[in-house]
Design a protein around this motif. Structure first.
Motif, mmCIF file in Angstrom:
data_model
loop_
_atom_site.group_PDB
_atom_site.id
_atom_site.type_symbol
_atom_site.label_atom_id
_atom_site.label_comp_id
_atom_site.label_asym_id
_atom_site.label_seq_id
_atom_site.Cartn_x
_atom_site.Cartn_y
_atom_site.Cartn_z
ATOM 1 N N LYS A 271 0.612 5.402 -3.837
ATOM 2 C CA LYS A 271 0.904 6.328 -2.739
ATOM 3 C C LYS A 271 -0.376 6.939 -2.179
ATOM 4 O O LYS A 271 -1.219 7.411 -2.909
ATOM 5 C CB LYS A 271 1.813 7.462 -3.216
ATOM 6 C CG LYS A 271 3.265 7.050 -3.403
ATOM 7 C CD LYS A 271 4.078 8.157 -4.018
ATOM 8 C CE LYS A 271 4.188 9.369 -3.112
ATOM 9 N NZ LYS A 271 4.963 9.120 -1.908
ATOM 10 N N HIS A 276 2.341 4.337 2.451
ATOM 11 C CA HIS A 276 3.125 4.437 1.227
ATOM 12 C C HIS A 276 3.623 3.059 0.823
ATOM 13 O O HIS A 276 4.705 2.624 1.195
ATOM 14 C CB HIS A 276 4.320 5.382 1.423
ATOM 15 C CG HIS A 276 3.910 6.776 1.813
ATOM 16 N ND1 HIS A 276 2.793 7.386 1.299
ATOM 17 C CD2 HIS A 276 4.472 7.660 2.659
ATOM 18 C CE1 HIS A 276 2.687 8.606 1.817
ATOM 19 N NE2 HIS A 276 3.685 8.784 2.652
ATOM 20 N N TRP A 278 4.562 2.274 -1.981
ATOM 21 C CA TRP A 278 5.726 2.572 -2.806
ATOM 22 C C TRP A 278 6.462 3.753 -2.161
ATOM 23 O O TRP A 278 6.031 4.885 -2.297
ATOM 24 C CB TRP A 278 5.309 2.966 -4.225
ATOM 25 C CG TRP A 278 5.125 1.809 -5.154
ATOM 26 C CD1 TRP A 278 4.293 0.753 -4.997
ATOM 27 C CD2 TRP A 278 5.801 1.619 -6.394
ATOM 28 N NE1 TRP A 278 4.387 -0.092 -6.056
ATOM 29 C CE2 TRP A 278 5.314 0.411 -6.947
ATOM 30 C CE3 TRP A 278 6.758 2.338 -7.100
ATOM 31 C CZ2 TRP A 278 5.755 -0.093 -8.161
ATOM 32 C CZ3 TRP A 278 7.191 1.838 -8.322
ATOM 33 C CH2 TRP A 278 6.703 0.640 -8.838
ATOM 34 N N PRO A 279 7.564 3.538 -1.466
ATOM 35 C CA PRO A 279 8.313 4.663 -0.892
ATOM 36 C C PRO A 279 8.784 5.604 -1.991
ATOM 37 O O PRO A 279 9.006 5.181 -3.136
ATOM 38 C CB PRO A 279 9.501 3.977 -0.201
ATOM 39 C CG PRO A 279 9.085 2.559 -0.027
ATOM 40 C CD PRO A 279 8.176 2.243 -1.159
ATOM 41 N N GLN A 280 8.921 6.873 -1.654
ATOM 42 C CA GLN A 280 9.331 7.860 -2.649
ATOM 43 C C GLN A 280 10.654 7.481 -3.305
ATOM 44 O O GLN A 280 10.852 7.673 -4.511
ATOM 45 C CB GLN A 280 9.437 9.239 -2.005
ATOM 46 C CG GLN A 280 9.753 10.354 -2.978
ATOM 47 C CD GLN A 280 8.663 10.537 -4.024
ATOM 48 O OE1 GLN A 280 7.497 10.589 -3.697
ATOM 49 N NE2 GLN A 280 9.054 10.617 -5.294
ATOM 50 N N GLU A 281 11.584 6.928 -2.531
ATOM 51 C CA GLU A 281 12.890 6.565 -3.076
ATOM 52 C C GLU A 281 12.747 5.522 -4.193
ATOM 53 O O GLU A 281 13.460 5.555 -5.196
ATOM 54 C CB GLU A 281 13.807 6.024 -1.972
ATOM 55 C CG GLU A 281 14.201 7.051 -0.922
ATOM 56 C CD GLU A 281 13.069 7.368 0.055
ATOM 57 O OE1 GLU A 281 12.067 6.602 0.088
ATOM 58 O OE2 GLU A 281 13.174 8.385 0.770
ATOM 59 N N ARG A 282 11.803 4.591 -4.008
ATOM 60 C CA ARG A 282 11.597 3.561 -5.022
ATOM 61 C C ARG A 282 11.017 4.154 -6.296
ATOM 62 O O ARG A 282 11.400 3.771 -7.408
ATOM 63 C CB ARG A 282 10.681 2.460 -4.487
ATOM 64 C CG ARG A 282 10.513 1.302 -5.457
ATOM 65 C CD ARG A 282 9.531 0.268 -4.948
ATOM 66 N NE ARG A 282 9.310 -0.780 -5.926
ATOM 67 C CZ ARG A 282 8.313 -1.655 -5.887
ATOM 68 N NH1 ARG A 282 7.425 -1.603 -4.894
ATOM 69 N NH2 ARG A 282 8.171 -2.569 -6.828
ATOM 70 N N SER A 362 5.880 15.855 7.355
ATOM 71 C CA SER A 362 6.766 14.714 7.161
ATOM 72 C C SER A 362 6.862 13.898 8.443
ATOM 73 O O SER A 362 6.300 14.251 9.483
ATOM 74 C CB SER A 362 8.162 15.201 6.760
ATOM 75 O OG SER A 362 8.714 15.991 7.807
#
Length: 473
Positions: A271, A276, A278-282, A362
């Motif tokens: 990150k 990103h 790696w998205p936060q959800e992942r 955001s």
């Protein structure tokens, strides 16, 4: 070995300390950790030792006699006078009492080690007087690696041994205690959930020492600090050394990862601002999935996980999955930046308010109003603001902060590559461009009361009075 390491029982026994000054006080501090009866021998006692006597933890004897050493567990002599020390040593030896004379190794039967105290677990480190600096270094490393609450778990096991003997078959006891001290009870205990750990252990005892095959994992969001590994908290080091898998991003220094146990799996989540991978959800899904396997998961975040670290989303994901989660705070970059400058972020009469803000928001709000709480008497620390420096400067100037006001630009704080650049509000964007700073940096701006016009003060305070009324309503 020239000295044999051992532990001496102190229950219902006397320890004699000859001397009434600082040398004697140092030995008394050490012996007060035991349950021995202390006998302090000196015509007069300094204030600390007098307090020990008044508390009932020691007896005060004015005159030195051979009988004082009869059947004593040991004696420590430190009067500050070599002649008196030698006389006291002779009397102790005549009574065959093991003796230690401060700073006179040739007169010592016993030496005091460096101690790591997790009562009843005690680690003693000695070098036979050859390398005290090294023993202190080893002590420091052990202090970091052994949880402060470990002694409580050991004490509990002592209380439960009769019950274990009654309910757990002999052939299963070794495996049972290995589970207590290496499995989920210990992990649960050291994260602060002592009652939960006690229940696990007692339930297992009543079931005859069941195996921990169905244990659930846990997640720790750990603050890695600004970069230097010696700025990690002891608890952060403990979690790294307990972890089965560690998820980390590019802002975590490689030296910090060296503190983890060698067989822990390391997963780079990649990150960083604007990319990103790696998205936060992942990330949320992965840490939960690993914990469901019964693994101890560490989500390692630079700085403090609760400061612009999206910790709330990961905590929510863990709780939704019914997985225990804890947050271990770290030194946030703003505090480290102030320390690197040897500068206080608040100062009486200059700045009585500290604001932590970010210049990048955001997707829905990419340019937040980061300066809305800045004003007279305020220090503002801005994270993730390099690309927004021009806009932020304009906002401050529009609010009345003089363009010539000082700004500290701090990048790679606490790392070997650390750089601090002095600038002004007006020049901070150009200075960062000149120095090639494009990544993470902290901008520190203090707006002293003295630099604010009366009009600015009036407007600022009236605006925040309205905000407070609105919030109260």
């Amino acid at each position: 070995m020239k000295s044999f390491p051992m532990f001496v029982r102190t229950t219902d026994r006397r320890v004699v300390i000859v001397g009434g000054g600082e040398q004697a006080a140092q030995k008394a501090r050490l012996l007060l950790k035991t349950d021995a009866t202390l006998v302090l021998v000196a015509p007069e006692l300094e204030a600390e030792l007098s307090g020990v006597v008044q508390s009932g933890r020691a007896q005060h004897v004015l005159a030195l006699t051979p009988e004082l050493f009869d059947d004593a567990a040991m004696a420590f002599i430190g009067t500050g006078c070599p002649c008196v020390d030698a006389c006291a040593h002779a009397l102790a030896k005549s009574a065959r009492c093991p003796v230690n004379v401060v700073d006179q190794p040739e007169l010592c039967d016993i030496t005091t080690p460096a101690i790591v105290d997790r009562d009843p677990i005690v680690v003693a480190i000695g070098s036979e007087g050859t390398a005290p600096v090294l023993t202190r270094e080893i002590k420091t490393k052990l202090e970091r690696s052994l949880p402060q609450t470990l002694g409580g778990l050991a004490s509990l096991s002592g209380l439960l041994r009769p019950s274990v003997s009654k309910h757990v078959p002999h052939e299963r006891r070794r495996a049972f205690w290995a589970w207590v001290f290496k499995g989920s009870p210990r992990a649960t205990w050291v994260r602060g959930a002592e009652r939960e750990a006690v229940k696990k252990i007692k339930d297992a005892i009543m079931q005859g020492g069941v195996n921990d095959t169905t244990q659930s994992g846990q997640i720790a969001l750990v603050g890695a600090g600004p970069g230097a590994r010696d700025l990690l908290t002891l608890r952060a080091v403990e979690r790294l050394q307990e972890a089965d898998v560690i998820f980390y991003d590019r802002l975590v220094d490689a030296e910090v990862l060296e503190l983890a146990r060698r067989d822990a799996e390391r997963v780079f989540v990649g990150k960083h601002v604007g990319a990103h991978s790696w998205p936060q959800e992942r990330i949320n899904q992965m840490i939960v999935a690993e914990a469901r396997k019964g693994r101890r998961v560490v989500r390692l975040k630079s700085g403090d996980p609760g400061v612009f670290g999206r910790a709330g989303e990961e905590i929510e994901a863990a709780r939704a999955a019914g997985i225990p989660v804890e947050m271990v705070p770290g030194v946030t970059a703003a505090c480290a930046a102030g320390a690197s400058l040897t500068r206080s972020l608040t100062e009486r009469g200059v700045a009585n308010t500290l604001v932590l803000a970010t210049g990048t928001g955001s997707i829905d709000d990419p340019t937040p109003d980061s300066t809305r709480l800045s004003g007279p008497g305020t220090t503002t620390a801005l994270y993730m603001s390099v690309r927004q420096a021009g806009r932020l400067a304009k906002d401050w100037i529009d609010q009345g902060l003089p363009a010539s006001s000082h700004v500290d630009i701090c990048a790679d704080v606490s790392k070997p590559s650390q750089i601090t650049i002095p600038a002004t509000v007006e020049t901070m964007a150009s200075r960062m461009a000149e120095e090639g700073i494009t990544g993470c940096a902290i901008l520190l701006v203090t707006w002293p009361e003295a630099l604010a016009s009366e009009k600015t003060k009036t407007v600022f305070h009236s605006l925040h009075s309205v905000d407070e009324i609105g919030l109260a309503g």
